[in-house]
Scaffold this motif. Structure first.
Motif, short mmCIF file in Angstrom:
data_model
loop_
_atom_site.label_atom_id
_atom_site.label_comp_id
_atom_site.label_asym_id
_atom_site.label_seq_id
_atom_site.Cartn_x
_atom_site.Cartn_y
_atom_site.Cartn_z
N ILE A 28 32.83 35.34 -8.53
CA ILE A 28 32.74 35.48 -7.07
C ILE A 28 32.17 36.83 -6.64
O ILE A 28 31.25 36.88 -5.82
N VAL A 29 32.68 37.91 -7.17
CA VAL A 29 32.28 39.25 -6.72
C VAL A 29 30.77 39.44 -6.85
O VAL A 29 30.15 40.11 -6.03
N LEU A 30 30.17 38.83 -7.84
CA LEU A 30 28.74 38.99 -8.08
C LEU A 30 27.87 38.34 -7.00
O LEU A 30 26.71 38.69 -6.85
N ILE A 31 28.43 37.40 -6.24
CA ILE A 31 27.69 36.66 -5.23
C ILE A 31 27.32 37.54 -4.03
O ILE A 31 26.23 37.45 -3.48
N ASN A 32 28.27 38.39 -3.62
CA ASN A 32 28.10 39.13 -2.38
C ASN A 32 28.92 40.41 -2.46
O ASN A 32 30.10 40.37 -2.80
N ARG A 33 28.35 41.53 -2.11
CA ARG A 33 29.07 42.82 -2.19
C ARG A 33 30.28 42.86 -1.27
O ARG A 33 31.20 43.64 -1.49
N GLU A 40 31.97 34.18 6.41
CA GLU A 40 31.16 33.55 5.36
C GLU A 40 31.75 33.79 3.97
O GLU A 40 31.75 32.91 3.12
N THR A 41 32.27 34.99 3.73
CA THR A 41 32.85 35.28 2.41
C THR A 41 34.06 34.39 2.13
O THR A 41 34.24 33.91 1.02
N VAL A 42 34.87 34.16 3.13
CA VAL A 42 36.05 33.30 2.97
C VAL A 42 35.60 31.86 2.71
O VAL A 42 36.14 31.17 1.83
N LYS A 43 34.61 31.42 3.45
CA LYS A 43 34.07 30.06 3.27
C LYS A 43 33.56 29.87 1.83
O LYS A 43 33.85 28.87 1.18
N ILE A 44 32.81 30.85 1.33
CA ILE A 44 32.28 30.78 -0.03
C ILE A 44 33.41 30.78 -1.05
O ILE A 44 33.42 29.96 -1.98
N LEU A 45 34.37 31.67 -0.88
CA LEU A 45 35.47 31.77 -1.84
C LEU A 45 36.26 30.46 -1.91
O LEU A 45 36.52 29.95 -3.01
N ILE A 46 36.64 29.92 -0.77
CA ILE A 46 37.39 28.66 -0.76
C ILE A 46 36.58 27.55 -1.42
O ILE A 46 37.09 26.80 -2.26
N SER A 47 35.32 27.46 -1.08
CA SER A 47 34.44 26.43 -1.64
C SER A 47 34.36 26.53 -3.16
O SER A 47 34.50 25.53 -3.88
N LYS A 48 34.15 27.74 -3.67
CA LYS A 48 34.03 27.95 -5.12
C LYS A 48 35.35 27.65 -5.85
O LYS A 48 35.35 27.07 -6.93
N LEU A 49 36.46 28.05 -5.25
CA LEU A 49 37.77 27.78 -5.87
C LEU A 49 38.09 26.29 -5.89
O LEU A 49 38.65 25.77 -6.86
N LEU A 50 37.72 25.58 -4.82
CA LEU A 50 37.90 24.12 -4.79
C LEU A 50 37.01 23.44 -5.82
O LEU A 50 37.46 22.54 -6.54
N GLU A 51 35.74 23.86 -5.89
CA GLU A 51 34.80 23.28 -6.85
C GLU A 51 35.29 23.45 -8.29
O GLU A 51 35.09 22.58 -9.13
N ALA A 52 35.94 24.57 -8.57
CA ALA A 52 36.43 24.86 -9.91
C ALA A 52 37.81 24.24 -10.16
O ALA A 52 38.39 24.45 -11.23
N ASP A 53 38.34 23.49 -9.18
CA ASP A 53 39.67 22.87 -9.28
C ASP A 53 40.78 23.89 -9.53
O ASP A 53 41.76 23.59 -10.21
N LEU A 54 40.62 25.09 -8.98
CA LEU A 54 41.63 26.12 -9.14
C LEU A 54 42.64 26.13 -8.00
O LEU A 54 43.74 26.66 -8.16
N ILE A 55 42.26 25.58 -6.86
CA ILE A 55 43.18 25.50 -5.72
C ILE A 55 43.20 24.09 -5.16
O ILE A 55 42.26 23.32 -5.34
N GLU A 56 44.30 23.78 -4.48
CA GLU A 56 44.44 22.49 -3.80
C GLU A 56 44.20 22.62 -2.31
O GLU A 56 43.88 21.66 -1.64
N GLY A 57 44.38 23.83 -1.78
CA GLY A 57 44.20 24.06 -0.36
C GLY A 57 44.19 25.54 -0.06
O GLY A 57 44.60 26.36 -0.88
N ALA A 58 43.67 25.88 1.12
CA ALA A 58 43.59 27.28 1.53
C ALA A 58 43.62 27.36 3.05
O ALA A 58 43.26 26.41 3.74
N MET A 59 44.06 28.51 3.54
CA MET A 59 44.12 28.73 4.98
C MET A 59 44.04 30.22 5.25
O MET A 59 44.74 31.00 4.61
N LEU A 60 43.18 30.59 6.17
CA LEU A 60 43.11 31.98 6.61
C LEU A 60 44.12 32.14 7.73
O LEU A 60 43.99 31.53 8.79
#
Length: 137
Positions: A93-98, A43-63
């Motif tokens: 991001i860090v503030l969302i989930n410990r 879930e943490t990875v899903k949230i991080l990728i989603s937030k980075l995409l929403e902010a237009d900071l990344i073009e793609g990601a892969m675990l």
């Protein structure tokens, strides 16, 4: 297989936008094949990728790896640097989930030579017969 072939073409052509699209598609397919409750995408990875995409900071990601943690590869958007990602991570991001407190950023480079293998003893081929080494970029 199609993703691997297309990734090779994108890398050889220096097309990073296409490479980002391919790795993201490949990761999505991996998660679908593994199943929703498999842990292939924590879930943490899903949230991080989603937030980075929403902010237009990344073009793609892969675990990378078998899932459940591991190494998250991010292809940054044009003009975005590592420090921008780290600042966004700390402020948004860090503030969302410990659980994000366990995330670490690592330095990484692409090697033109990659991993090489050689057979040390061709008489008895086994685990101890091979030498693996990474070439510096």
């Amino acid at each position: 297989v199609e993703c691997s072939e297309n990734a090779r073409k994108a890398l050889l052509g220096g097309n990073w936008d296409e490479m980002a699209r391919i790795i993201h598609k490949s990761f999505d397919l991996k998660c679908i094949m593994a199943g929703e409750d498999s842990g292939a995408q924590p879930e943490t990875v899903k949230i991080l990728i989603s937030k980075l995409l929403e902010a237009d900071l990344i073009e793609g990601a892969m675990l990378c790896g078998a899932g459940g943690g591991g190494f998250l590869l991010l292809l940054l958007s044009q003009g975005v640097c590592r420090q921008t990602i780290e600042n966004f991570f700390e402020s948004d991001i860090v503030l969302i989930n410990r659980n994000f407190e366990d995330f670490k950023f690592q330095e990484c480079h692409i090697s033109n030579k990659g991993l090489s293998t050689s057979i040390i003893d061709d008489e008895l081929i086994g685990v101890d017969s091979f030498h693996l080494s990474w070439h510096s970029p």
